[in-house]
Motif scaffolding. Structure first.
Motif: not given
Length: 261
Positions: A127, A172-173, A175-176, A182-183, A185
């Protein structure tokens, strides 16, 4: 085989390649691109490849310091030669590899580092990682296949945003947007990436190779071409020992044990 800029380690059917210039966030000189290609060429009986970076970065891009002044190189065509002779072949080798490739992005993935990460079949990022095309800031253009990879993964508008505005896109963006698989930890990155890599390394290798070939065809080919390729791929995969094992496992209600044959 020993290398100067990467580490290559085998664990059963899994080959792990680690970009190993942590003091420069794994900035990639031409020699590193060549060594990645050599490690993939020497795949042996490995059935999956995991690529990651040592230290706090995945790959901060091409190593301009190792290649000399960017402006001088541009005038002499040095960047063009480096792309044609080193960086493009390395990215192309990752994309054409007959076994699954997983990239574990543990920090910045910029320039050709972004290209390398996105060339994989599965890209998992911590992340805290990000993807960057900063060429516009020095008056250059994305390379190493980034234009093709980004436009197909996230569409024209988002690819234009990344390239023309030079924005960092966090994991995270990414992945979106569908840019990566995948993002996760930061502490979970290598565990998840390795688990996925081992799952693929123990899967039906011949079927994976055919899937990769057909997906590549689907990106630019027509439906009739893909239908023909699927049927041919099914003929080849259907005659494999793994397909026989899969069928028997299904009938016997047990987990299949694929051998990659």
């Amino acid at each position: 085989m020993s290398y100067e800029t990467i580490l290559a380690e085998r664990d059963g059917p899994l080959l792990t390649i680690t970009l190993n210039r942590p003091e420069r966030l794994n900035a990639m000189p031409p020699a590193m691109a060549d060594e990645i290609g050599a490690a993939l060429y020497d795949l042996g009986d490995a059935r999956a490849v995991l690529i990651t970076g040592a230290g706090k970065g995945f790959c901060s891009g091409a190593d301009l310091a190792a290649r000399g002044e960017a402006s001088a190189l541009a005038a002499k065509g040095g960047s063009h030669r480096a792309l044609q002779n080193h960086y493009n072949p390395a990215v192309g080798h990752v994309m054409r590899l007959q076994v699954p490739v997983i990239c574990a992005v543990n920090g910045p993935a910029a320039g050709v580092g972004c290209s390398l990460a996105l060339a994989a079949d599965f890209t998992i990022a911590s992340k805290s990682a990000y993807f960057l095309q900063a060429f516009v800031n020095i008056g250059l253009v994305p390379d190493g296949g980034s234009t093709w990879l980004l436009a197909r993964a996230i569409g024209r508008a988002r690819a234009t945003r990344m390239m023309m505005l030079g924005e960092k896109i966090g994991a995270e963006q990414a992945e979106e947007w569908g840019l990566i698989y995948k993002a996760v930890e930061d502490a979970d990155l290598m565990g998840e990436a390795r688990a996925l890599a081992l799952k693929l390394a123990n899967g039906p290798t011949l079927a994976y190779a055919t899937m990769k070939k057909n997906i590549a065809l689907a990106m630019d080919g027509t439906l009739p071409e893909v239908l023909v390729a699927e049927a041919e791929g099914q003929r080849i995969a259907g005659a494999s020992a793994d397909a026989m094992e899969g069928g028997m496992a299904f009938l016997q209600k047990r987990k299949a044990e694929f051998k990659g044959k």
